[in-house]
Design a protein around this motif. Structure first.
Motif, mmCIF file in Angstrom:
data_model
loop_
_atom_site.group_PDB
_atom_site.id
_atom_site.type_symbol
_atom_site.label_atom_id
_atom_site.label_comp_id
_atom_site.label_asym_id
_atom_site.label_seq_id
_atom_site.Cartn_x
_atom_site.Cartn_y
_atom_site.Cartn_z
ATOM 1 N N CYS A 127 0.838 -1.210 0.000
ATOM 2 C CA CYS A 127 0.000 0.000 0.000
ATOM 3 C C CYS A 127 0.869 1.254 0.000
ATOM 4 C CB CYS A 127 -0.927 0.019 1.221
ATOM 5 S SG CYS A 127 -2.174 -1.268 1.240
ATOM 6 N N GLN A 140 -2.203 6.511 2.553
ATOM 7 C CA GLN A 140 -2.897 7.566 1.824
ATOM 8 C C GLN A 140 -1.963 8.762 1.702
ATOM 9 O OE1 GLN A 140 -6.294 9.387 3.894
ATOM 10 N NE2 GLN A 140 -7.524 8.188 2.465
ATOM 11 N N SER A 146 -5.071 6.677 -2.394
ATOM 12 C CA SER A 146 -5.275 5.779 -1.263
ATOM 13 C C SER A 146 -5.035 4.348 -1.701
ATOM 14 C CB SER A 146 -6.720 5.863 -0.750
ATOM 15 O OG SER A 146 -7.046 7.154 -0.340
ATOM 16 N N ARG A 185 -13.847 0.992 -4.007
ATOM 17 C CA ARG A 185 -13.291 2.301 -4.398
ATOM 18 C C ARG A 185 -14.193 3.442 -3.937
ATOM 19 N NH1 ARG A 185 -9.089 1.296 -7.772
ATOM 20 N NH2 ARG A 185 -9.145 -0.718 -8.827
ATOM 21 N N MET A 237 -13.366 4.149 -0.497
ATOM 22 C CA MET A 237 -12.073 4.830 -0.373
ATOM 23 C C MET A 237 -12.195 6.304 -0.729
ATOM 24 S SD MET A 237 -8.966 2.521 -1.632
ATOM 25 C CE MET A 237 -9.079 0.767 -1.833
ATOM 26 N N GLU A 238 -12.981 6.607 -1.760
ATOM 27 C CA GLU A 238 -13.129 8.006 -2.190
ATOM 28 C C GLU A 238 -13.962 8.794 -1.168
ATOM 29 O OE1 GLU A 238 -14.965 7.717 -6.046
ATOM 30 O OE2 GLU A 238 -13.381 6.389 -6.775
ATOM 31 N N PHE A 266 -12.244 9.191 2.182
ATOM 32 C CA PHE A 266 -11.168 10.182 2.096
ATOM 33 C C PHE A 266 -11.731 11.601 2.162
ATOM 34 C CE2 PHE A 266 -9.069 13.219 -0.739
ATOM 35 C CZ PHE A 266 -7.902 13.416 -0.014
ATOM 36 N N ASP A 325 -7.054 8.880 -6.792
ATOM 37 C CA ASP A 325 -6.797 7.500 -7.230
ATOM 38 C C ASP A 325 -6.914 6.546 -6.055
ATOM 39 O OD1 ASP A 325 -6.447 7.725 -9.953
ATOM 40 O OD2 ASP A 325 -4.337 8.303 -9.767
ATOM 41 N N THR A 326 -7.395 5.348 -6.348
ATOM 42 C CA THR A 326 -7.530 4.338 -5.300
ATOM 43 C C THR A 326 -6.902 3.040 -5.779
ATOM 44 O OG1 THR A 326 -9.711 3.771 -6.181
ATOM 45 C CG2 THR A 326 -9.654 5.305 -4.347
ATOM 46 N N PRO A 385 -10.597 4.468 5.123
ATOM 47 C CA PRO A 385 -10.100 5.576 4.285
ATOM 48 C C PRO A 385 -10.149 6.937 4.971
ATOM 49 C CG PRO A 385 -11.570 4.153 3.041
ATOM 50 C CD PRO A 385 -11.682 3.743 4.478
#
Lengths: 296, 160, 783
Positions: free
Chosen positions: C425, C639, C659, C673, C676-677, C680, C720-721, C742
């Motif tokens: 990661c 991240q 992330s 995703r 994650m978005e 974040f 971006d993830t 996230p």
């Protein structure tokens, strides 16, 4: 403890047929009745309990209130009920009063501007009112209908404190008129909120340059938002610019004078020290912008 | 308190509604017309969940009195689909994964529709600007922005 | 034929569209406030304390009862029992004293909301003011007034450690190795104190609950809730209702993020309904109430000391956390426990000393918030690691890679961690950001910088939090899967349908997972929290699907005289690997199979049942925090952000963010995703804008006017993830959770980017334009 009602408290919606009737009603119910335009301040404050109106007097449908007209000789007239989006989308306003368009764009959100009006923004007299600076600098004059009929009210001296103006019970601001703008003028509104858009101003600075017989060839106008109980004219800064040839140093000097000439407060949106700094920086950037623009 | 009988058009249907003076358009849609797709998120014109089209323009329905709506034409999220066919912004929000909890979605859809009606070819900035009055806590916004962009492209092709 | 095609396809790992999307884009999706109750509906409003700390001397509501339309007033007198998830310290209404501004002291039920609201003004409450506790460190001191004199009497599970006679509702400790002995070995040591303010969850849907009690003893609660079963359990106990008579119906919810977990305002209409039977009673919070009367994310003061050897190997950390638990810590005590057992952050540190202290204050009540203590903890840990890397003179990315946890490491609690893909990661984010490469700002008055931070989080829950599921076969080949976990927007219904389809061997399109969750008909689920559903409920669904599959194959095996092991279900058909015979399951899963020659029938309606509960989590020693297995597992990730700062205003523009998280197995990659978005951006919003401005215990900005959250214009255009998949041994198809993670590293990553851009370390969020500008001014970066 901030604990507003879930909805609006009980009230009467009143829709008078004429300005006379509306004015009479407002006089008879002074303290309990409010003229109602876009409602974007009115509804919020009544729900909050900050205003205790029993009557909302809808004046939007009255004569001339929804008209926007431009005359190449006389200038621009915007009815009190014309929403900001309509003002900002008007080609004549875009061409002759770009500063007004920019100011409208900074108010809240698109859907709020579908209802919010410039005259409402002025009459609510928030020190943070985004369109007030441009309205002052373009020489806006309110046309007010009162118990004695129509009268013209310039914006100089109109603002008396947060939410306070010279309007009396029974007065209804029906429109605002602007003289024809100078074709070579430039105007900018620089606003700093917490978000990039949509917030109330921590600081807002409207600057304008208009050709004139001065050492620089221009008059400069500067109005500051959110740094005083009323929209604040940066007189000391304007005086510096009035008397000198313009260069970066003079602009910096004027910006410093704008900063020194205001005494903002600390509130939830920003601290006084930061606000003063921002007055300087935004005034400087705004002046640089208009100066660059008029010289092109 | 004053009471009023108003006539208006909602999603193409003519409606006659009895309302009180303090009722907002939002309350009328939800409580009188059972159009609960339009959401109440703040009752103060900040979150955009209650956005509807009023005479073609996007407004916060919590900031409009019902009494003002006599003669008005209102479109809510329930009225976006035409003849059982979803509006292109509905389709692209689905296709691009721009819906999570869905509570802001009705307001977002109306703001997007209003934008494309007045500006069929918006820039990315114009899309973000037009959506800045619609708070969303789930998606992070970018998929919504992308969905509006794609919707504009699709409508541009259809129009051509 | 269809069977052959299907055998190669797998729906787990596919980005199918979310199952609940059609109704959400058409306005048809029904949320709690959308349910019509007709003319019988009554409304409830709450009389609230204007004081942070006071004794209630007298409540007089005689005048309120005289107002036409008012049906009932209830107060704390009526409901003496406690309620609470972990530490039972709370009453439904304040009884002898109020402990925060906004606490409910009485409720009015009336025929309309307006009348109920009006009646609040007719209730007189006499208070005797007490000194409030407004700072957690002061609250933990001997000088502080005691907020809960009855602390020693409160029920709590054995993993919560209140300190009787103090304001400390929980004191979690770790003593591993010997930090005192380690400090002299360190080549570099950094010490710093970080402060993180309270923030709000801000779901766009405010809390709403409707309750109705019947004469026959049945009680129904409709609520916007993440926790229908926990609400049933806690309220049933507090109000003496058998769980079998208490029904909680939970429609779709418009965002939760933790604030709709446990029990909060839902208790009020239920309590009122018990005193006014036969009518539904509704309480809908205003946005303003949403801000200060419900759970907030606790404030935190975190004092960190960390050291490494000359090669950059971490040797020791001391972590002392004072959590501003607020007036009640029934839920919050476990946030502070989670902060304690994860207190190293995702780093391998041999010597560790932790004191995680949950302190009662007269502030809004702390509770669960997406990340459950981790965002606050990582705000400190994520920054101090960069500070230490700089001090020892090592590249920051290299420092993180050298010290991050890896499979087999012995954690601070003594647990040996499973394999994790954290190094991968870090690598993915560092590459995406071109970390270490200084890039030019877009204009002369801008400063540009990049920052990275790591994250880890374990599901924080009781050791025995369980899940269950039912798989019900229909005669047309479709399948209904019943679960008790809630669809919050995270997409769990979709993921469960994928797991069920895959496990059972039917097409994804045949499987429906739908709400509302209804405790009368839905199978048990502890709560929809802790990023635990994909893993825990996913296991239950898989078990239920396998149970149904076994029952199906047993019938066919008997009918065909074959062994079940030689049969399988593919694409809705039972097939025999031996004879290549096949039969469509819809032909018999409800009505059974006829025996030959009309000699009777085999089978019957197929219902698969499955449950899951981790049985392997152990207790930790009260003094040392040591134990075999503190948690089920950790999800890890990294991240980073690339930002610009305007020197004229201090305003941040995030140019790009990346992330990467190790989710074990992405059941639905696109929805991973989306988490994650969205996570974040929620984290970014808290980092840039958010703070409950508490002055004298009162929140000064309880509305969207002055509590700003990120809008479409404030977020980076490009995010971006990266999905990393190191399979989880006890997860369905190897999956573990991603919902909260996230959000965890964002504040630290942004702080690190600000430092990279400006050379000025600004440690305490929110990183408002003002805070940055004033710091740059003080440091002489601007003038």
């Amino acid at each position: 403890m901030h604990n507003p009602h879930p909805g609006l408290p009980e009230l009467d919606y009143v829709k008078p047929a004429s300005l006379e009737e509306a004015s009479r009603f407002l006089v008879e119910h002074a303290g309990e009745a409010r003229p109602f335009l876009g409602g974007t301040d009115c509804i919020v404050r009544i729900r909050d309990g900050a205003w205790t109106a029993k009557y909302m007097v809808d004046v939007k449908g009255l004569e001339g209130m929804k008209d926007l007209s431009f005359d190449p000789q006389k200038g621009l007239t915007i009815g009190a009920a014309v929403p900001m989006n309509k003002v900002a989308a008007d080609p004549a306003v875009q061409q002759h009063y770009p500063g007004l368009v920019e100011a409208c764009h900074w108010v809240a959100s698109y859907q709020l501007r579908s209802r919010a009006t410039i005259v409402g923004n002025i009459c609510n007299a928030s020190p943070a009112g985004d369109t007030i600076g441009a309205s002052i600098l373009y020489g806006g004059v309110l046309r007010v209908f009162g118990p004695q009929g129509f009268r013209e009210v310039p914006l100089d001296g109109f603002f008396k404190g947060p939410g306070k103006t010279t309007l009396q019970p029974g007065d209804i601001a029906a429109s605002i008129s602007f003289p024809l703008s100078h074709p070579q003028h430039a105007c900018r509104y620089l606003k700093l909120g917490r978000n990039k858009l949509g917030d109330l101003a921590i600081v807002g600075v409207t600057v304008m340059a208009v050709p004139a017989r001065t050492p620089s060839g221009y008059h400069f106008g500067i109005v500051l938002a959110s740094v005083a109980p009323v929209p604040l004219r940066a007189a000391a800064a304007e005086a510096i610019l009035e008397s000198k040839e313009i260069d970066e140093a003079v602009i910096a000097e004027a910006a410093q004078a704008a900063m020194d000439g205001c005494k903002p407060i600390n509130d939830t949106r920003g601290g006084a020290a930061y606000r003063k700094q921002m007055v300087r920086n935004l005034t400087r950037n705004g002046l640089m912008d208009v100066w660059t623009k008029v010289r092109k | 308190m004053s009471y009023h009988r108003i006539t208006l058009k909602v999603n193409g249907s003519l409606e006659v509604v009895d309302i009180s003076g303090n009722m907002t358009l939002l309350q009328m849609l939800r409580e009188k017309l059972a159009l609960t797709g339009t959401k109440n998120g703040c009752a103060s014109g900040e979150c955009g969940a209650c956005t509807v089209l009023m005479n073609g323009d996007a407004v916060n329905s919590c900031m409009v009195l019902a009494a003002e709506c006599d003669g008005a034409e209102i479109i809510t999220v329930e009225g976006l689909a035409k003849n059982g066919e979803m509006d292109v912004v509905q389709k692209t929000l689905v296709d691009l994964g721009a819906v999570q909890c869905g509570f802001c979605t009705p307001g977002v859809l109306i703001s997007a529709r209003a934008l494309l009606n007045r500006n069929p070819h918006p820039t990315e900035f114009e899309i973000r600007d037009a959506l800045s009055g619609n708070l969303c806590r789930c998606t992070g916004y970018n998929r919504i922005v992308e969905a509006v962009k794609v919707a504009a492209e699709i409508e541009g092709q259809e129009g051509a | 034929m269809a069977i052959a095609q299907a055998s190669t396809s797998s729906v787990v790992g596919k980005s199918v569209k979310r199952i609940d999307v059609q109704e959400k884009v058409t306005g048809a999706a029904q949320y709690t406030d959308d349910i019509a109750f007709g003319n019988a509906l009554h409304h409830c409003r709450v009389k609230r304390s204007p004081h942070p700390h006071a004794l209630i001397k007298k409540i007089n509501y005689d005048k309120a009862l005289l107002i036409p339309g008012v049906k009932l007033v209830v107060t704390g007198e009526d409901f003496p029992e406690y309620v609470g998830l972990y530490l039972q310290d709370r009453n439904i209404f304040a009884r002898d004293r109020v402990r925060f501004v906004g606490e409910g002291v009485a409720a009015v039920v009336a025929s309309t909301e307006e009348i109920a609201e009006k009646a609040l003004d007719a209730i007189d409450v006499e208070y005797e003011l007490l000194q409030p506790v407004l700072d957690p460190e002061f609250g933990a001191s001997k000088e502080a007034p005691i907020i809960h004199p009855d602390l020693e009497k409160y029920e709590h599970p054995n993993f919560i450690f209140p300190v009787n006679g103090t304001n400390m509702a929980n004191h979690f400790k770790i003593r591993k190795g010997d930090t005192e002995a380690a400090w002299p070995q360190c080549a570099a040591i950094v010490e710093h104190t970080f402060r993180i303010p309270q923030v709000q969850h801000v779901p766009i849907e405010p809390h709403v609950a409707i309750a109705k009690a019947e004469e026959n003893g049945q009680v129904t609660l409709w609520a916007s809730t993440q926790s229908p079963f926990a609400q049933r359990a806690l309220l049933a106990k507090s109000l003496h209702i058998p769980e079998s008579d208490f029904r909680v119906i939970a429609p779709l919810i418009g965002g939760g993020f933790g604030c709709k977990a446990g029990v909060t305002m839902e208790a009020i209409p239920v309590a009122a309904a018990l005193k006014l039977k036969g009518v539904p009673i509704k309480l809908l919070l205003t946005r303003e109430e949403e801000f200060y009367t419900n759970f907030v994310r606790q404030g935190l003061v975190i004092k960190l000391k960390v050291g490494c050897d000359k090669d950059g190997n971490l040797l020791a950390m001391e972590n002392t956390m004072y959590w501003d638990g607020g007036a009640y810590t029934e839920y919050g005590v476990n946030v502070t426990r989670a902060g304690g057992y994860s207190s190293t952050g995702p780093y391998d540190i041999p010597n560790m000393r932790t004191d995680s202290i949950c302190v009662y204050t007269n502030h809004p009540v702390g509770g669960a918030y997406r990340g459950f203590g981790m965002a606050e903890l990582h705000t400190g840990v994520g920054q101090i690691m960069d500070m230490l890397a700089d001090k020892i003179g090592m590249d920051r990315t290299e420092f993180h890679l050298r010290n991050c946890v890896r499979g087999g490491d012995v954690l601070a609690t003594g647990m040996v961690i499973h394999e994790v893909g954290l190094p991968e990661c870090i690598d993915k984010v560092a590459r995406a950001l071109k970390l270490g490469e200084k890039e030019a700002p877009s204009a002369p008055n801008k400063l540009r910088g990049k920052g990275i931070a790591l994250a880890w989080k374990a599901p924080a829950m009781p050791p025995n939090a369980g899940s269950s599921a039912l798989v019900k076969m229909n005669a047309d080949g479709t399948v209904n899967v019943s679960v008790g976990g809630q669809e919050l927007g995270q997409g769990t219904f979709t993921a469960m349908a994928q797991i069920a389809a895959e496990s059972l061997g039917v097409p994804y399109e045949a499987v429906k997972v739908l709400g509302p969750i209804d405790t009368r008909y839905s199978p048990y689920e502890w709560q929809t929290v802790a990023s635990r559903l994909t893993w825990s409920m996913g296991n239950a669904v898989r078990n239920a699907a396998l149970d149904a599959k076994k029952k199906i194959l047993d019938i066919v095996a008997e009918a065909w005289n074959e062994k079940p092991e030689d049969l399988d279900i593919k694409d809705g058909y039972v097939i025999s690997y031996k004879t290549e015979e096949s039969i469509e399951i819809k032909d018999f899963v409800v009505y059974g199979l006829p025996k030959a020659d009309d000699q009777g029938w085999l089978g019957g309606p197929i219902v698969g049942a499955g449950s899951f509960m981790p049985t392997y989590v152990t207790g930790l020693d009260a003094e040392t925090g040591q134990g075999e297995r503190a948690v089920v597992h950790y999800t890890t990730g990294a991240q980073g952000l690339d930002i610009e700062i305007d020197k004229d205003t201090g305003r941040i523009t995030v140019l790009y963010a990346a992330s990467a998280f190790d989710v074990g197995k992405a059941i639905n990659p696109d929805m991973v995703r989306q988490q994650m978005e969205g996570g974040f951006v929620q984290g970014l919003s808290s980092a840039m804008f958010e703070e409950c401005q508490l002055v004298g215990g009162e929140m000064r900005n309880p509305s969207f006017v002055d509590y700003r959250i990120a809008t479409a214009i404030d977020v980076p255009e490009k995010i971006d993830t990266f999905i990393v998949e190191t399979a989880q041994d006890d997860g369905p198809f190897g999956a573990r959770g991603i919902g909260e993670h996230p959000l965890v590293p964002v504040i630290a990553a942004l702080a690190n980017a600000i430092y990279d851009a400006t050379g000025v370390r600004i440690t305490n969020p929110p990183f408002s334009a003002e805070k940055i500008y004033m710091a740059l001014l003080e440091a002489g970066v601007v003038n």
